[in-house]
Scaffold this motif. Structure first.
Motif, PDB file in Angstrom:
ATOM      1  N   THR A  14      31.023 -18.725 -42.194  1.00  0.00           N
ATOM      2  CA  THR A  14      30.929 -19.866 -42.951  1.00  0.00           C
ATOM      3  C   THR A  14      29.731 -20.932 -42.443  1.00  0.00           C
ATOM      4  O   THR A  14      28.840 -21.409 -43.101  1.00  0.00           O
ATOM      5  N   LYS A  15      29.733 -20.971 -40.884  1.00  0.00           N
ATOM      6  CA  LYS A  15      28.841 -22.015 -40.392  1.00  0.00           C
ATOM      7  C   LYS A  15      27.509 -21.322 -40.590  1.00  0.00           C
ATOM      8  O   LYS A  15      26.487 -22.176 -40.935  1.00  0.00           O
ATOM      9  N   SER A  16      27.221 -20.223 -40.090  1.00  0.00           N
ATOM     10  CA  SER A  16      25.839 -19.664 -40.253  1.00  0.00           C
ATOM     11  C   SER A  16      25.347 -19.420 -41.486  1.00  0.00           C
ATOM     12  O   SER A  16      24.293 -19.398 -41.827  1.00  0.00           O
ATOM     13  N   GLU A  17      26.133 -19.404 -42.482  1.00  0.00           N
ATOM     14  CA  GLU A  17      25.706 -19.429 -44.068  1.00  0.00           C
ATOM     15  C   GLU A  17      25.052 -20.661 -44.232  1.00  0.00           C
ATOM     16  O   GLU A  17      24.346 -20.643 -44.868  1.00  0.00           O
ATOM     17  N   HIS A  18      25.902 -21.705 -43.844  1.00  0.00           N
ATOM     18  CA  HIS A  18      25.364 -23.145 -44.245  1.00  0.00           C
ATOM     19  C   HIS A  18      24.155 -23.182 -43.441  1.00  0.00           C
ATOM     20  O   HIS A  18      23.243 -23.958 -43.888  1.00  0.00           O
ATOM     21  N   THR A  19      24.246 -22.798 -42.171  1.00  0.00           N
ATOM     22  CA  THR A  19      23.007 -22.961 -41.457  1.00  0.00           C
ATOM     23  C   THR A  19      21.620 -22.175 -41.919  1.00  0.00           C
ATOM     24  O   THR A  19      20.594 -23.223 -42.191  1.00  0.00           O
ATOM     25  N   PHE A  20      21.955 -21.143 -42.404  1.00  0.00           N
ATOM     26  CA  PHE A  20      20.697 -20.388 -43.027  1.00  0.00           C
ATOM     27  C   PHE A  20      20.352 -21.234 -44.604  1.00  0.00           C
ATOM     28  O   PHE A  20      19.030 -21.166 -44.344  1.00  0.00           O
ATOM     29  N   PHE A  21      21.332 -21.660 -45.176  1.00  0.00           N
ATOM     30  CA  PHE A  21      20.995 -22.217 -46.539  1.00  0.00           C
ATOM     31  C   PHE A  21      20.210 -23.578 -46.086  1.00  0.00           C
ATOM     32  O   PHE A  21      19.311 -23.825 -46.717  1.00  0.00           O
ATOM     33  N   TYR A  22      20.339 -24.160 -45.076  1.00  0.00           N
ATOM     34  CA  TYR A  22      19.822 -25.509 -44.642  1.00  0.00           C
ATOM     35  C   TYR A  22      18.355 -24.960 -44.245  1.00  0.00           C
ATOM     36  O   TYR A  22      17.371 -25.395 -44.570  1.00  0.00           O
ATOM     37  N   TYR A  23      18.259 -23.858 -43.751  1.00  0.00           N
ATOM     38  CA  TYR A  23      16.627 -23.509 -43.175  1.00  0.00           C
ATOM     39  C   TYR A  23      16.084 -22.716 -44.377  1.00  0.00           C
ATOM     40  O   TYR A  23      14.858 -23.334 -44.595  1.00  0.00           O
ATOM     41  N   PHE A  24      16.675 -22.072 -45.323  1.00  0.00           N
ATOM     42  CA  PHE A  24      15.914 -21.584 -46.249  1.00  0.00           C
ATOM     43  C   PHE A  24      15.642 -22.634 -47.355  1.00  0.00           C
ATOM     44  O   PHE A  24      14.371 -22.598 -47.782  1.00  0.00           O
ATOM     45  N   SER A  25      16.599 -23.741 -47.777  1.00  0.00           N
ATOM     46  CA  SER A  25      16.115 -24.711 -48.869  1.00  0.00           C
ATOM     47  C   SER A  25      15.115 -25.672 -48.381  1.00  0.00           C
ATOM     48  O   SER A  25      14.385 -25.965 -49.018  1.00  0.00           O
ATOM     49  N   ARG A  26      15.005 -25.989 -47.013  1.00  0.00           N
ATOM     50  CA  ARG A  26      14.049 -26.819 -46.618  1.00  0.00           C
ATOM     51  C   ARG A  26      12.781 -26.169 -46.359  1.00  0.00           C
ATOM     52  O   ARG A  26      11.813 -26.943 -46.603  1.00  0.00           O
ATOM     53  N   THR A  27      12.733 -24.856 -45.777  1.00  0.00           N
ATOM     54  CA  THR A  27      11.300 -24.345 -45.902  1.00  0.00           C
ATOM     55  C   THR A  27      10.861 -23.984 -46.939  1.00  0.00           C
ATOM     56  O   THR A  27       9.460 -24.399 -47.455  1.00  0.00           O
ATOM     57  N   LYS A  28      11.566 -23.786 -48.126  1.00  0.00           N
ATOM     58  CA  LYS A  28      10.906 -23.463 -49.514  1.00  0.00           C
ATOM     59  C   LYS A  28      10.610 -24.902 -50.156  1.00  0.00           C
ATOM     60  O   LYS A  28       9.517 -24.906 -50.757  1.00  0.00           O
ATOM     61  N   ARG A  29      11.397 -25.930 -49.837  1.00  0.00           N
ATOM     62  CA  ARG A  29      11.007 -27.177 -50.350  1.00  0.00           C
ATOM     63  C   ARG A  29       9.684 -27.871 -49.758  1.00  0.00           C
ATOM     64  O   ARG A  29       8.931 -28.472 -50.457  1.00  0.00           O
ATOM     65  N   PHE A  30       9.475 -27.667 -48.420  1.00  0.00           N
ATOM     66  CA  PHE A  30       8.347 -28.248 -47.621  1.00  0.00           C
ATOM     67  C   PHE A  30       6.918 -27.394 -47.444  1.00  0.00           C
ATOM     68  O   PHE A  30       6.052 -27.624 -46.941  1.00  0.00           O
ATOM     69  N   THR A  31       7.056 -26.164 -48.057  1.00  0.00           N
ATOM     70  CA  THR A  31       6.173 -25.197 -48.122  1.00  0.00           C
ATOM     71  C   THR A  31       5.635 -24.821 -49.380  1.00  0.00           C
ATOM     72  O   THR A  31       6.176 -24.999 -50.536  1.00  0.00           O
ATOM     73  N   ASN A  32       4.458 -24.058 -49.547  1.00  0.00           N
ATOM     74  CA  ASN A  32       3.943 -23.658 -50.790  1.00  0.00           C
ATOM     75  C   ASN A  32       4.047 -22.017 -50.725  1.00  0.00           C
ATOM     76  O   ASN A  32       3.608 -21.455 -50.175  1.00  0.00           O
ATOM     77  N   ASN A  33       4.851 -21.567 -51.687  1.00  0.00           N
ATOM     78  CA  ASN A  33       5.241 -20.183 -51.759  1.00  0.00           C
ATOM     79  C   ASN A  33       3.978 -19.326 -51.745  1.00  0.00           C
ATOM     80  O   ASN A  33       3.681 -18.170 -51.473  1.00  0.00           O
ATOM     81  N   GLN A  34       2.768 -19.799 -52.358  1.00  0.00           N
ATOM     82  CA  GLN A  34       1.740 -19.098 -52.610  1.00  0.00           C
ATOM     83  C   GLN A  34       0.791 -18.865 -51.300  1.00  0.00           C
ATOM     84  O   GLN A  34      -0.122 -18.096 -51.128  1.00  0.00           O
ATOM     85  N   ASP A  35       1.200 -19.900 -50.200  1.00  0.00           N
ATOM     86  CA  ASP A  35       0.285 -19.856 -49.038  1.00  0.00           C
ATOM     87  C   ASP A  35       0.759 -18.684 -48.174  1.00  0.00           C
ATOM     88  O   ASP A  35       1.740 -18.328 -48.035  1.00  0.00           O
TER      89      ASP A  35
END
Length: 472
Positions: A164-185
């Motif tokens: 559960t902890k690592s799932e939450h941590t991954f979700f944190y990393y995934f969502s913020r990477t997606k939010r602050f970067t451009n998918n096309q770059d």
């Protein structure tokens, strides 16, 4: 990730119990990740020994070695074009890199390539082509950030135990990477650094750095993000006083009295659960998700729970602990052991997948939504900060307060004592002065009592002298 692949990696973690970090900082998370990467590397190296033993038994004349997170084929081959024949044998031992990652999938690929190379050697048909010269790996194009994000979960859990902890941590990393970067770059170090540099708010930039750092480690993108790694010093918070906290819980009842008649019957009483959540956060200084991840409701309502502790589940951010209340009277004042509210909690979490990080996050966001809905001018986490400050004012040792909140002394000192507002400092100083005044008053009273005691002794002596004089 296919179930078979998932099982392969997660079975490798079966004998690992990730240590519970008491440090919610970037450092604490990094140490946990490092422990798991080292565990998986050990598993890969043990499996590598078995692969090399199979190659030896098959007389393949090729071995596999690990180097900097990649697997290489080692074999004695004809002299490479442009290389010198120093021994005059026309042959030399080479390490061939085929850009194979050093993980369990990579081992399978490397073993297949080793047998293929072994056949070429045995048939004397080996030639230095683009593949074995490594030019194909050099010509490999960068993938876009969006393409890597699609692979992120699969690759991340090849080096992390799924909890559960690592799932939450991954979700944190995934969502913020997606939010602050451009998918096309393209996923180049320059583009990732530029994404962070564009972020204006300090805390958003710091959080993006944490996420993108994990993203880069997963895909072995060499990038230096150290200049973004310092935790920001300032962040505006409104830390409520005890009086404001007590007044805040009344606002839930005010909402009931002021809401309109158009209320869904199914949720008309739901405000009571969120009032209970408010009271628990204030009383125990909990992280909101520590109420929703596998709560031990039976223990909380058990008469044997004389200290009235809340058991935080081991799947939470910093592992299991028993949290003690600071103002124990709030438990009764806020009606926190009312079975009705605990039943509402049980029903709410039973509708969710308790191991789904997104659903747990949705519950914690619901808490914040209710704070805004009833007009509170502070946030759920501010109640945790208020607990820490209150503990300091009451003179509770830092280690005891830090343990109760489930983090390190370092985090407690650096993070929480930063939020001492002018009013809080005044309160702390006034309480300290009040205690000093009480001590001075006691000293004065003791001095008066000593003087009175001396006066009484003199009176007794005087009476004794008079008695002797009368007898004589």
């Amino acid at each position: 990730m296919h179930n078979q692949d998932f099982d392969k990696y997660q079975q490798a973690f079966a004998d690992l119990e990730p240590f519970s970090s008491t440090d919610g900082s970037f450092l604490g998370s990094s140490l946990q990740a490092q422990q798991q990467r080292e565990h998986m590397r050990t598993k890969v190296l043990l499996e590598l020994e078995k692969v090399n033993q199979r190659l030896k038994s098959a007389k393949a004349k090729v071995t596999i070695r690990e180097s900097n997170g990649s697997l290489q084929l080692r074999a004695t081959l004809p002299i490479k074009p442009g290389d010198k024949d120093t021994n005059g044998t026309g042959r030399k031992q080479y390490n061939i890199s085929l850009n194979i990652p050093a993980n369990l999938d990579g081992l399978k690929t490397a073993e297949e390539e080793a047998y293929e190379l072994g056949k070429l050697i045995a048939r004397h048909t080996f030639e230095w082509n683009e593949k074995y010269l490594g030019n194909e790996a050099l010509k490999k194009d960068f993938k876009t950030i969006g393409e890597l994000l699609e692979e992120f979960e699969n690759e991340y859990f090849k080096t992390h135990k799924r909890t559960t902890k690592s799932e939450h941590t991954f979700f944190y990393y995934f969502s913020r990477t997606k939010r602050f970067t451009n998918n096309q770059d393209l996923a180049t170090p320059e583009n990732l650094i530029n994404s962070i540099e564009k972020i204006e708010k300090e805390w958003a930039r710091y959080n993006a750095m944490r996420a993108i750092s994990a993203f880069c480690i997963t895909f072995k993108i060499e990038v230096d993000l150290s200049r973004f790694s310092k935790m920001p010093e300032n962040n505006s918070r409104n830390i409520p006083s005890d009086v404001e906290i007590s007044a805040g819980i009344i606002k839930f009842a005010d909402y009931l009295n002021n809401r309109g008649n158009q209320v869904n019957p199914d949720v008309k009483d739901s405000w009571q659960l969120w009032r209970w959540t408010y009271g628990m956060l204030a009383t125990f200084g909990l992280r909101p998700r520590e109420l929703f991840i596998n709560p031990d409701i039976d223990w909380w309502l058990n008469e044997e729970n004389a200290d009235m502790t809340w058991k935080v589940n081991k799947e939470c951010k910093t592992g299991e602990r028993q949290a003690l209340p600071l103002h124990k009277e709030w438990i009764a004042d806020f009606n926190l052991r009312n079975p009705k509210y605990l039943e509402m909690l049980a029903i709410t979490i039973s509708k969710k997948d308790k191991n789904n990080h997104a659903e747990i996050t949705a519950l914690t966001q619901r808490v914040s939504w209710w704070f805004r809905k009833i007009g509170l001018d502070f946030k759920p986490y501010d109640l945790r900060h208020a607990w820490a400050i209150r503990a300091h004012i009451l003179g509770i040792p830092i280690k005891a307060a830090a343990d109760n909140l489930g983090h390190s002394v370092q985090v407690h000192t650096q993070t929480y004592q930063r939020w001492f507002s002018l009013d809080m400092r005044k309160l702390a100083i006034n309480q300290a002065l009040s205690k000093r005044d009480e001590v001075e008053l006691m000293r004065e009273e003791n001095a008066k009592l000593r003087m009175e005691n001396e006066r009484l002794k003199m009176e007794i002596e005087k009476l004794k002298m008079e008695m002797v004089y009368k007898r004589s």
